[in-house]
Design a protein around this motif. Structure first.
Motif, short mmCIF file in Angstrom:
data_model
loop_
_atom_site.label_atom_id
_atom_site.label_comp_id
_atom_site.label_asym_id
_atom_site.label_seq_id
_atom_site.Cartn_x
_atom_site.Cartn_y
_atom_site.Cartn_z
N ASP A 1 0.82 -1.21 0.00
CA ASP A 1 0.00 0.00 0.00
C ASP A 1 0.85 1.26 0.00
OD1 ASP A 1 -2.34 -1.50 0.00
OD2 ASP A 1 -2.65 -1.33 2.16
N LEU B 1 0.91 4.34 -2.55
CA LEU B 1 0.78 5.73 -2.09
C LEU B 1 1.91 6.59 -2.63
CD1 LEU B 1 -0.62 7.91 -0.40
CD2 LEU B 1 0.69 7.08 1.58
N THR C 1 -2.11 -4.81 -2.93
CA THR C 1 -2.59 -3.55 -2.37
C THR C 1 -4.11 -3.52 -2.21
OG1 THR C 1 -2.46 -1.14 -2.53
CG2 THR C 1 -2.82 -2.34 -4.60
N ILE D 1 -5.43 -0.38 -2.02
CA ILE D 1 -5.73 0.98 -2.49
C ILE D 1 -6.27 0.90 -3.91
CG2 ILE D 1 -4.72 3.23 -3.04
CD1 ILE D 1 -2.75 2.73 -0.75
N ARG E 1 -8.10 11.57 -3.12
CA ARG E 1 -7.61 10.21 -3.38
C ARG E 1 -6.41 9.89 -2.47
NH1 ARG E 1 -8.91 6.90 -7.05
NH2 ARG E 1 -9.92 8.42 -8.42
N ASP F 1 -7.73 9.29 1.04
CA ASP F 1 -8.33 7.96 1.15
C ASP F 1 -7.26 6.88 1.28
OD1 ASP F 1 -10.68 6.03 0.86
OD2 ASP F 1 -9.40 5.43 -0.83
N ALA F 2 -6.21 6.99 0.48
CA ALA F 2 -5.12 6.01 0.55
C ALA F 2 -4.46 6.04 1.93
CB ALA F 2 -4.09 6.28 -0.54
N ARG G 1 -6.73 4.35 4.55
CA ARG G 1 -6.69 2.88 4.44
C ARG G 1 -5.41 2.33 5.07
NH1 ARG G 1 -10.18 0.70 0.27
NH2 ARG G 1 -11.38 2.38 -0.68
#
Length: 194
Positions: A55, A59, A118, A120, A136, A139-140, A143
Motif C-alpha cells: 500500500d 501511495l 494492495t 488501495i 484520493r 483515502d489512501a 486505508r
C-alpha cells in the motif's frame, strides 16, 4: 597466423551476462535468523508488513503522479509539498522492506506483485481535478493508517517490538502529519477576498 583466442583468466573484466538461476527463497517463506523471535511471530509480521509495504508503494506512486499533474493557483505549493511527501513515503518503503528482510522474509517489490497485494483502489490513468487528487491521497492514507494500527497492535501482542515501533513511529506518525497537510488544502477558503 593463429586466430584462436583463449578465455581470459578469472576476473578478466568481462561481465558474465544473461545469467539464469533458481529462486533461492520463495515469497512468503522465512529463513532462520537468530533475532530472538519465533517462526510464527516473524511470519505473521512479514505478512502484515508486506501488506503495508504494498500500500505504501502505491501511495508513493500516487504522490508522484499527482505531483506531476497539479494545476491551478496553488500549483507551485502543492507540487512541492506532494514531492516532499513522496520522498517521505519512499523512505518508509525502504524501512518496511528492510524490516521484512531482517525478519528473514522477502519484501514485495515487483510492481505487478504490489498491485496484487494492495488494498488501495487504482486511479484513472488520466488527470483528475486537483481536489479529487488530494481526496484520493487522503483515502489512501486512511486505508493505510487503519491497517497499520491493526497490524501494530497485533504484532505487539506477538512480542515483535521492532516491527511495532517501525509501524507507529514511521508509518502512522508520518501518515497522520501528511493527512493534516493535505486536508488543509481542501478547506474552501477564498484566495483573494476575506
Amino acid at each position: 597466423m593463429d586466430t584462436t583466442t583463449t578465455a581470459p583468466p578469472h576476473g578478466g573484466g568481462q561481465p558474465l551476462l544473461h545469467q539464469k538461476g533458481a529462486e533461492t527463497q520463495a515469497f512468503g517463506t522465512l529463513k532462520q535468523l537468530p533475532i530472538g523471535l519465533g517462526h510464527d511471530t516473524r511470519m505473521y509480521a512479514c505478512q502484515r508488513l508486506n501488506r503495508v509495504l504494498a500500500d505504501t508503494q502505491i501511495l508513493y506512486s500516487l504522490y508522484k503522479k499527482h505531483h506531476w499533474l497539479m494545476r491551478g493557483a496553488t500549483f507551485y505549493s502543492l507540487h512541492l509539498m506532494l514531492d516532499k511527501h513522496a520522498e517521505a513515503q519512499l523512505a518508509i518503503v525502504d524501512a518496511l522492506a528492510e524490516r521484512i528482510q531482517s525478519l528473514g522474509g522477502v519484501a514485495v517489490s515487483d510492481p505487478r506483485h504490489v498491485a496484487e497485494l494492495t488494498a488501495i483502489p487504482r486511479p484513472p490513468d488520466g488527470v483528475e481535478p486537483v481536489p479529487v487528487m488530494l481526496s484520493r491521497l487522503l483515502d489512501a492514507h486512511e486505508r493505510i493508517l487503519i491497517d497499520t494500527r491493526d497490524a501494530a497492535a497485533r504484532i505487539a501482542a506477538e512480542g515483535d517490538e521492532g516491527s511495532t515501533d517501525l509501524l507507529v513511529s514511521q508509518v502512522i506518525r508520518t501518515g497522520e502529519a501528511q493527512v493534516w497537510f493535505l486536508a488543509e488544502h481542501l478547506v474552501d477558503t477564498p484566495l483573494v477576498r476575506g
